[in-house]
Motif scaffolding. Structure first.
Motif, PDB file in Angstrom:
ATOM      1  N   SER A 198       0.824  -1.208   0.000  1.00  0.00           N
ATOM      2  CA  SER A 198       0.000   0.000   0.000  1.00  0.00           C
ATOM      3  C   SER A 198       0.857   1.255   0.000  1.00  0.00           C
ATOM      4  CB  SER A 198      -0.939  -0.006   1.207  1.00  0.00           C
ATOM      5  OG  SER A 198      -1.864  -1.075   1.098  1.00  0.00           O
ATOM      6  N   TYR A 201      -7.310   6.978  -0.326  1.00  0.00           N
ATOM      7  CA  TYR A 201      -6.963   5.645   0.162  1.00  0.00           C
ATOM      8  C   TYR A 201      -8.216   4.846   0.499  1.00  0.00           C
ATOM      9  CZ  TYR A 201      -5.667   2.014   3.471  1.00  0.00           C
ATOM     10  OH  TYR A 201      -5.575   0.818   4.135  1.00  0.00           O
ATOM     11  N   MET A 215       0.446   4.103  -2.811  1.00  0.00           N
ATOM     12  CA  MET A 215       0.118   5.479  -2.430  1.00  0.00           C
ATOM     13  C   MET A 215       1.216   6.451  -2.859  1.00  0.00           C
ATOM     14  SD  MET A 215      -2.866   5.170  -1.384  1.00  0.00           S
ATOM     15  CE  MET A 215      -3.136   6.867  -0.921  1.00  0.00           C
ATOM     16  N   ARG A 248      -2.699   6.487   4.700  1.00  0.00           N
ATOM     17  CA  ARG A 248      -3.553   5.305   4.900  1.00  0.00           C
ATOM     18  C   ARG A 248      -4.952   5.674   5.381  1.00  0.00           C
ATOM     19  NH1 ARG A 248       0.309   1.163   5.076  1.00  0.00           N
ATOM     20  NH2 ARG A 248       1.977   2.012   3.800  1.00  0.00           N
TER      21      ARG A 248
END
Length: 198
Positions: free
Chosen positions: A55, A74, A59, A69
């Motif tokens: 992730s 997200y 991102m 996050r």
């Protein structure tokens, strides 16, 4: 190590709750005790370990912030896919008769009722599901997040009033065992473990 499988009734144990409540710490503390008391092995899955690096990379490519996050981007584009993948891994193990401990917030999944339902999860119907919901007062959670200096908390701390709207109460359900982690109490922790494996 040879796994002791329990194909007749595998266990799915969740350590869930909001950020900063101590889910991972408590789950790791509980794991050897649960193995000792049940005589069974467990596959341990923490959402941050499974999807953290992936992730962060996504991102960074999309928002130039690898630690994002919690932003709307997200939440709309990655959050649910992480949880779906995590549950898919758990499902594969449970179908093989391997017990699973899952660690993550799981707030939406618990609110929807899906985490109480083996059929909805696609796991064996006889799966023994139990959930430890870790409680911690909002201000104490914020203080602990500030102290741990995890870059993944930056958005939450910078947008605290927006973030806390997602700190919802779990539904009342017999599969949920709540544990107040403000001041750790060994006796209450022992009771939590016994309730999770009964």
């Amino acid at each position: 190590m040879v796994c002791k499988l329990t194909p007749s009734a595998p266990r799915l144990i969740l350590f869930a709750g909001h950020a900063g409540t101590g889910k991972s710490t408590l789950a790791k503390k509980a794991l050897p005790l649960i193995i000792e008391r049940t005589g069974e092995d467990f596959f341990f899955l923490d959402k941050d370990t499974v999807y953290g690096a992936f992730s962060a990379h996504v991102m960074e490519l999309t928002t130039q912030n690898p630690n994002d996050r919690d932003s709307p981007f997200y939440l709309e584009n990655l959050r649910d896919w992480e949880y779906r993948g995590l549950i898919d891994i758990a499902r594969e193990n449970l179908l093989l008769g391997v017990n699973v401990i899952l660690v993550g917030p799981f707030s939406r999944e618990i609110q929807s009722g899906n985490m109480f339902n083996p059929e909805a999860l696609g796991v064996p119907a006889q799966t023994k599901i139990s959930i430890a919901w870790i409680d911690l007062q909002e201000q104490e959670a914020k203080t602990r997040m500030e102290k741990r200096h995890d870059l993944r908390d930056e958005w939450k701390l910078a947008h605290w009033n927006e973030y806390v709207k997602r700190r919802i109460e779990p539904p009342q359900h017999p599969l949920i065992q709540r544990f107040d982690n403000l001041n750790f109490d060994q006796a209450n922790f022992e009771k939590l473990l016994n309730d999770l494996i009964k």
